[in-house]
Design a protein around this motif. Structure first.
Motif, PDB file in Angstrom:
ATOM      1  N   PHE A  88      -3.617  50.850 -18.173  1.00 25.51           N
ATOM      2  CA  PHE A  88      -3.534  49.424 -17.852  1.00 25.51           C
ATOM      3  C   PHE A  88      -4.615  48.651 -18.609  1.00 25.51           C
ATOM      4  CE2 PHE A  88      -4.944  45.830 -15.265  1.00 25.51           C
ATOM      5  CZ  PHE A  88      -3.756  45.190 -14.946  1.00 25.51           C
ATOM      6  N   PHE A  89      -5.813  49.192 -18.632  1.00 28.65           N
ATOM      7  CA  PHE A  89      -6.921  48.494 -19.296  1.00 28.65           C
ATOM      8  C   PHE A  89      -6.905  48.675 -20.812  1.00 28.65           C
ATOM      9  CE2 PHE A  89      -8.420  48.947 -14.922  1.00 28.65           C
ATOM     10  CZ  PHE A  89      -8.793  47.640 -14.669  1.00 28.65           C
ATOM     11  N   ARG A  90      -6.115  49.626 -21.293  1.00 33.02           N
ATOM     12  CA  ARG A  90      -5.923  49.706 -22.741  1.00 33.02           C
ATOM     13  C   ARG A  90      -5.006  48.591 -23.218  1.00 33.02           C
ATOM     14  NH1 ARG A  90      -5.168  55.414 -21.438  1.00 33.02           N
ATOM     15  NH2 ARG A  90      -7.135  56.531 -21.846  1.00 33.02           N
ATOM     16  N   VAL A  91      -4.160  48.106 -22.311  1.00 29.51           N
ATOM     17  CA  VAL A  91      -3.216  47.042 -22.655  1.00 29.51           C
ATOM     18  C   VAL A  91      -3.863  45.668 -22.518  1.00 29.51           C
ATOM     19  CG1 VAL A  91      -1.032  45.944 -22.024  1.00 29.51           C
ATOM     20  CG2 VAL A  91      -1.230  48.450 -22.008  1.00 29.51           C
ATOM     21  N   TYR A  92      -4.655  45.475 -21.451  1.00 30.16           N
ATOM     22  CA  TYR A  92      -5.182  44.149 -21.135  1.00 30.16           C
ATOM     23  C   TYR A  92      -6.700  44.104 -21.242  1.00 30.16           C
ATOM     24  CZ  TYR A  92      -0.571  43.639 -18.998  1.00 30.16           C
ATOM     25  OH  TYR A  92       0.794  43.605 -18.768  1.00 30.16           O
ATOM     26  N   THR A  93      -7.201  43.077 -21.892  1.00 30.14           N
ATOM     27  CA  THR A  93      -8.641  42.822 -21.889  1.00 30.14           C
ATOM     28  C   THR A  93      -9.011  42.072 -20.607  1.00 30.14           C
ATOM     29  OG1 THR A  93      -8.476  40.670 -22.974  1.00 30.14           O
ATOM     30  CG2 THR A  93      -8.642  42.622 -24.407  1.00 30.14           C
ATOM     31  N   VAL A  94     -10.285  42.043 -20.324  1.00 31.92           N
ATOM     32  CA  VAL A  94     -10.752  41.309 -19.158  1.00 31.92           C
ATOM     33  C   VAL A  94     -10.459  39.828 -19.318  1.00 31.92           C
ATOM     34  CG1 VAL A  94     -12.830  40.578 -17.919  1.00 31.92           C
ATOM     35  CG2 VAL A  94     -12.489  42.998 -18.463  1.00 31.92           C
ATOM     36  N   ARG A  95     -10.630  39.294 -20.515  1.00 31.26           N
ATOM     37  CA  ARG A  95     -10.346  37.880 -20.744  1.00 31.26           C
ATOM     38  C   ARG A  95      -8.884  37.561 -20.435  1.00 31.26           C
ATOM     39  NH1 ARG A  95     -12.762  33.792 -23.474  1.00 31.26           N
ATOM     40  NH2 ARG A  95     -14.402  35.209 -24.174  1.00 31.26           N
ATOM     41  N   ASP A 473     -17.930  26.565  -3.577  1.00 26.89           N
ATOM     42  CA  ASP A 473     -18.512  25.947  -4.768  1.00 26.89           C
ATOM     43  C   ASP A 473     -18.313  26.796  -6.023  1.00 26.89           C
ATOM     44  OD1 ASP A 473     -19.693  23.633  -5.666  1.00 26.89           O
ATOM     45  OD2 ASP A 473     -21.497  23.877  -4.454  1.00 26.89           O
ATOM     46  N   ARG A 474     -17.066  27.160  -6.283  1.00 28.76           N
ATOM     47  CA  ARG A 474     -16.779  28.100  -7.359  1.00 28.76           C
ATOM     48  C   ARG A 474     -17.290  27.616  -8.722  1.00 28.76           C
ATOM     49  NH1 ARG A 474     -10.877  29.013  -7.294  1.00 28.76           N
ATOM     50  NH2 ARG A 474     -11.384  29.762  -5.212  1.00 28.76           N
ATOM     51  N   GLY A 475     -17.304  26.319  -8.918  1.00 30.73           N
ATOM     52  CA  GLY A 475     -17.795  25.808 -10.198  1.00 30.73           C
ATOM     53  C   GLY A 475     -19.254  26.126 -10.443  1.00 30.73           C
ATOM     54  N   GLN A 476     -20.025  26.349  -9.364  1.00 31.60           N
ATOM     55  CA  GLN A 476     -21.433  26.704  -9.494  1.00 31.60           C
ATOM     56  C   GLN A 476     -21.649  28.210  -9.388  1.00 31.60           C
ATOM     57  OE1 GLN A 476     -23.171  23.823 -10.092  1.00 31.60           O
ATOM     58  NE2 GLN A 476     -21.152  22.901  -9.739  1.00 31.60           N
ATOM     59  N   THR A 477     -20.918  28.857  -8.502  1.00 31.53           N
ATOM     60  CA  THR A 477     -21.191  30.266  -8.211  1.00 31.53           C
ATOM     61  C   THR A 477     -20.591  31.224  -9.236  1.00 31.53           C
ATOM     62  OG1 THR A 477     -19.282  30.294  -6.700  1.00 31.53           O
ATOM     63  CG2 THR A 477     -21.452  29.888  -5.746  1.00 31.53           C
ATOM     64  N   GLU A 478     -19.406  30.905  -9.754  1.00 29.40           N
ATOM     65  CA  GLU A 478     -18.765  31.839 -10.682  1.00 29.40           C
ATOM     66  C   GLU A 478     -19.568  32.014 -11.975  1.00 29.40           C
ATOM     67  OE1 GLU A 478     -14.400  31.904 -12.278  1.00 29.40           O
ATOM     68  OE2 GLU A 478     -14.332  32.103 -10.088  1.00 29.40           O
ATOM     69  N   HIS A 498     -14.090  41.706  -9.978  1.00 26.47           N
ATOM     70  CA  HIS A 498     -14.282  42.735 -10.996  1.00 26.47           C
ATOM     71  C   HIS A 498     -14.251  42.152 -12.397  1.00 26.47           C
ATOM     72  CE1 HIS A 498     -11.906  45.219  -7.787  1.00 26.47           C
ATOM     73  NE2 HIS A 498     -13.127  44.914  -7.383  1.00 26.47           N
ATOM     74  N   LEU A 499     -13.599  41.011 -12.535  1.00 28.15           N
ATOM     75  CA  LEU A 499     -13.403  40.421 -13.859  1.00 28.15           C
ATOM     76  C   LEU A 499     -14.501  39.427 -14.205  1.00 28.15           C
ATOM     77  CD1 LEU A 499      -9.556  39.847 -13.553  1.00 28.15           C
ATOM     78  CD2 LEU A 499     -10.751  41.828 -14.490  1.00 28.15           C
ATOM     79  N   VAL A 500     -15.039  38.735 -13.197  1.00 29.00           N
ATOM     80  CA  VAL A 500     -16.205  37.869 -13.414  1.00 29.00           C
ATOM     81  C   VAL A 500     -17.424  38.772 -13.210  1.00 29.00           C
ATOM     82  CG1 VAL A 500     -17.361  35.728 -12.736  1.00 29.00           C
ATOM     83  CG2 VAL A 500     -14.889  35.939 -12.499  1.00 29.00           C
ATOM     84  N   HIS A 501     -17.764  39.516 -14.224  1.00 23.82           N
ATOM     85  CA  HIS A 501     -18.641  40.680 -14.090  1.00 23.82           C
ATOM     86  C   HIS A 501     -20.042  40.412 -14.624  1.00 23.82           C
ATOM     87  CE1 HIS A 501     -18.292  41.126 -18.438  1.00 23.82           C
ATOM     88  NE2 HIS A 501     -16.994  40.876 -18.256  1.00 23.82           N
ATOM     89  N   GLY A 502     -20.964  41.298 -14.247  1.00 16.99           N
ATOM     90  CA  GLY A 502     -22.306  41.262 -14.794  1.00 16.99           C
ATOM     91  C   GLY A 502     -22.369  41.957 -16.145  1.00 16.99           C
ATOM     92  N   GLN A 503     -23.587  41.993 -16.717  1.00 17.39           N
ATOM     93  CA  GLN A 503     -23.761  42.662 -18.009  1.00 17.39           C
ATOM     94  C   GLN A 503     -23.390  44.136 -17.910  1.00 17.39           C
ATOM     95  OE1 GLN A 503     -27.704  41.844 -19.707  1.00 17.39           O
ATOM     96  NE2 GLN A 503     -27.779  39.971 -18.462  1.00 17.39           N
TER      97      GLN A 503
END
Length: 767
Positions: A88-95, A473-478, A498-503
């Motif tokens: 699945f992840f070979r097909v789709y990037t996180v973006r 407040d998703r505009g600030q927290t995401e 999982h997609l709005v991920h850290g480094q």
């Protein structure tokens, strides 16, 4: 609208063939085979598994089908045949996946192996379990303990929650926010101050002994449908049910029992509410004070006439403090102010008071419609005031009943998940595990988000849930979330967090509670606490979705070993292999609640935790139950009264939703199909703005903090809701909810009363 229930005006009742069809649809949608659908027969049974959705009580003598439509959907969601593999992840990037709808992300299927984010390819790639534990451990060791937040959703078992809180405190932090911070923290604070315990006092047995029930801000039809069975039984006995809710909700109007051949094959159903009062959003305190005013006035008249008193004078004098001040305040209230703030007529509130005065044992059920306000704690205290007037706490058939929406959200607090050090048995833990726990206050959800925005928090370990999507407040927290150094997500399915991920980011797939948990010590079971404070065992019955997924205790033990190294006296491997060792530790920490834990967890109906308030023992500052004089008549002092056209927006769940999990885009009970981007409005408010059904509008939050909060694309739907009020779905409306708009004292986000304005209308692209 009359306060009497006009059921002919509402074409839907809960249950019935609509519920049967919805269950069939979800089983087919998730490709659950016929043989696997029999798993539902084990749901909420003493020897089976506890539902993974709501936390409503589990009876000692269950129905043959002890599950509801919502519970069946949750089970089908977890036992789906669909899988998210490495391909699945070979097909789709996180973006690319970030553009998917939340429903589609989870609908993709169960996660099957541990994954690590690879920045070079913008994909999640497979990783060995031990390698994941080792790297996460190194990352945590490189941070200061208070730079990390350990979050848990309400699905974690008692064993997992206990392990997580101990891991965090051994690591050196009390940063232990949980889903209670976003829903029922106002209950924990309000009930604790009023009666000495932070949870409700009723059990299922009380349904058979009550002679009146109130409902405030709780939609039983979508949030806890199994509760409709005892409600139906109560109505058959003639028990009145008085409902206060801005919207007319089917589950509180009528119920057609899918397990009753008579009701399924005839036009009849059971009328639930005998009075239905559509108060304004934010009008709960005023409405309750109106009932109190009528009761106290009736008592004053009885005293003057030498008639039997309406107030339970003996109870008030022996068991309470603060009554005289409260009664003086109530007597001086003006009915015109009560009517204006509550949106209800004096006659309606006096009708509710008259019914209350006749009853001898009264239960008051409530939900997030009461707690998710700026004055949410005060709302809970006012409800306690109402019950205390007639001695309706600490006797059979009576008491406050906060209906929790998550399967073990109450239980995880019982075993130490709290950011407040004074609520955790730190001295006990110190002696039991030979370490010095942190004593400084940790962060709740709001504080953790504020710290992320400031760059103070660097890492988040998520035990379940979809925190990115559920916070305000998703505009600030995401954007702040994506700046984190480390994000670790223990989950069954893919979601936005999982997609709005850290480094550095990991997805660690875990077993569902429904699945058989095989460890080195044999097949394991877990436990949880329901809304009525009863503890239950739970044993999985389905085969795991993949041989490569692990249980929550297994994952937590691996993370703790890697992060703590030699700074722990715990044999984490032994706890991983045999959960009875975890329960032994829990019983040692909390002997009054969990003595003989392993044996008692299989008691049909569960075993109750000791609650002094049930016995009229008040562990409050005064040693008595405490009346409170309110600070505000209205619940939302932030609401700008000066702006013409301002609306109070409340967020809702649909009948095809559990928290942030969206099963499909329909809401059968409210007549919504194919979309969740809707705004429910009173027809008068539509006419005032020149709006027509299907017009697309943009909403903007009214605030003076300099931050623009807008969401476009809401389709207008006329609905039976009070003028000046509006409703839309959670989490779609979360960007409109400021992070600072939370309940005083509890910091629960004020999602049920967001001040908004309509700033744009699009008639070119109607619904």
């Amino acid at each position: 609208m009359s306060d009497e229930t006009k059921r002919r005006d509402h074409p839907w009742s809960s249950g019935g063939w609509g519920s049967v069809k919805a269950v069939t649809r979800i089983l087919l949608q998730e490709k659950v085979a016929l043989k696997d659908s029999k798993i539902l027969l084990h749901q909420n049974k003493p020897d089976g598994y506890m539902c993974v959705s709501c936390s409503w009580a589990k009876p000692a003598q269950p129905h043959p089908f002890e599950f509801c439509e919502s519970g069946a959907k949750a089970t089908a969601w977890d036992t789906t045949a669909k899988r998210v593999t490495a391909d699945f992840f070979r097909v789709y990037t996180v973006r690319e996946l970030l553009a998917w709808h939340d429903h589609d992300l989870e609908e993709a299927g169960r996660l099957t192996e541990p994954l690590r984010y690879d920045a070079a390819t913008d994909r999640y790639v497979p990783v060995a379990w031990q390698d994941a534990f080792d790297e996460i451990g190194r990352e945590l060791q490189a941070l200061e303990p208070n730079q990390t937040v350990f979050y848990t959703s309400g699905r974690a078992s008692l064993e997992s929650a206990y392990m997580l809180q101990l891991f965090a405190r051994l690591y050196g932090t009390n940063n232990l926010p949980d889903s209670s911070n976003m829903c029922h923290e106002s209950t924990s604070v309000g009930l604790k101050a009023a009666i000495g315990v932070g949870v409700g006092t009723i059990t299922l047995d009380d349904f058979e002994k009550t002679d009146l029930m109130f409902f405030f801000g709780q939609n039983v039809g979508t949030n806890s449908p199994r509760m409709l069975h005892p409600l139906q039984d109560a109505r058959k006995r003639g028990v009145p049910i008085i409902t206060f809710n801005p919207l007319r909700e089917p589950g509180l109007i009528g119920f057609r029992n899918p397990q009753s051949p008579v009701q399924m094959l005839t036009p009849g159903d059971t009328q639930i509410s005998t009075q239905y009062h559509q108060l304004k959003t934010g009008g709960d305190t005023a409405a309750i004070l109106g009932i109190c005013k009528a009761v106290i006035a009736a008592d004053d008249a009885a005293f003057a006439d030498g008639a039997p008193r309406v107030i339970d004078v003996a109870f008030v004098e022996e068991h309470t403090t603060g009554y005289d001040e409260f009664a003086r305040f109530v007597r001086e209230l003006d009915w015109a102010d009560i009517e204006q703030v509550s949106g209800l007529k004096r006659e309606a509130l006096e009708a509710a008071a008259a019914e209350y005065a006749r009853a001898h044992a009264v239960i008051a059920h409530y939900g997030m419609g009461m707690t998710q306000h700026r004055m949410g704690v005060q709302n809970v205290r006012m409800l306690c005031n109402l019950l205390l007037l007639r001695g309706n706490i600490g006797k059979p058939g009576a008491g406050p009943s906060p209906v929790r929406g998550h399967s073990n959200v109450q239980g995880q607090r019982t075993v130490g998940i709290t950011e407040k050090p004074e609520l955790a048995p730190l001295d006990k833990l110190a002696g039991q595990f030979s370490f010095e726990p942190p004593r400084d206050k940790g962060m709740n959800i709001v504080e953790a988000c504020e710290a992320m925005i400031k760059g103070v928090v660097k890492a988040v370990v998520n035990l379940g849930g979809n925190l990115v999507r559920s916070v305000p407040d998703r505009g600030q927290t995401e954007p702040a979330w994506s700046r984190l150094r480390l994000t670790v997500n223990i989950a069954t399915k893919l979601n936005r967090s999982h997609l709005v991920h850290g480094q550095v980011s990991y997805i660690l797939p875990c077993l569902s509670r429904i699945e058989i948990d095989r460890q080195a010590g044999g097949v394991q079971a877990v436990s949880m606490e329901d809304s009525t404070g009863c503890m239950h065992g739970s044993r999985g019955v389905a085969e795991p979705a993949s041989p490569h997924i692990r249980s929550e205790p297994f994952i937590l033990a691996g993370l703790a070993k890697a992060a703590l190294k030699d700074h722990s006296t715990i044999d984490w491997d032994a706890w991983r292999d045999d959960y009875s060792r975890v329960r032994q530790a829990i019983a040692q920490t909390y002997p009054e609640i969990f003595h003989d834990f392993d044996a008692r967890m299989w008691t049909p109906g569960g075993f109750p935790r000791p609650l002094p308030a049930r016995e009229r023992k008040w562990q409050t500052k005064s040693g008595k139950a405490e009346f409170l004089v309110p600070d505000e008549l209205g619940e939302d002092p932030d609401m700008p009264e000066r702006e013409p056209g301002a609306l109070r927006l409340m967020t809702l769940r649909s009948d095809s939703q559990f928290n942030t999990t969206i099963y499909n885009h329909d809401d059968r009970f409210r007549g919504i199909k194919g979309t969740r981007m809707v705004l429910l409005l009173n027809r008068a408010d539509m006419a005032m703005r020149g709006l027509h059904q299907g017009d697309r509008v943009t909403l903007e939050t009214i605030s003076d903090d300099g931050i623009e909060r807008r969401v476009a694309g809401f389709a207008v739907v006329p609905y039976d809701i009070p003028p000046g009020c509006a409703a839309g779905y959670y989490p779609e409306c979360n960007p409109l909810l400021p992070l600072w708009h939370y309940a005083k004292e509890s910091k629960v986000p004020g999602a049920k009363s967001i001040p908004v304005r309509v700033v744009a209308v699009d008639r070119m692209n109607p619904l």
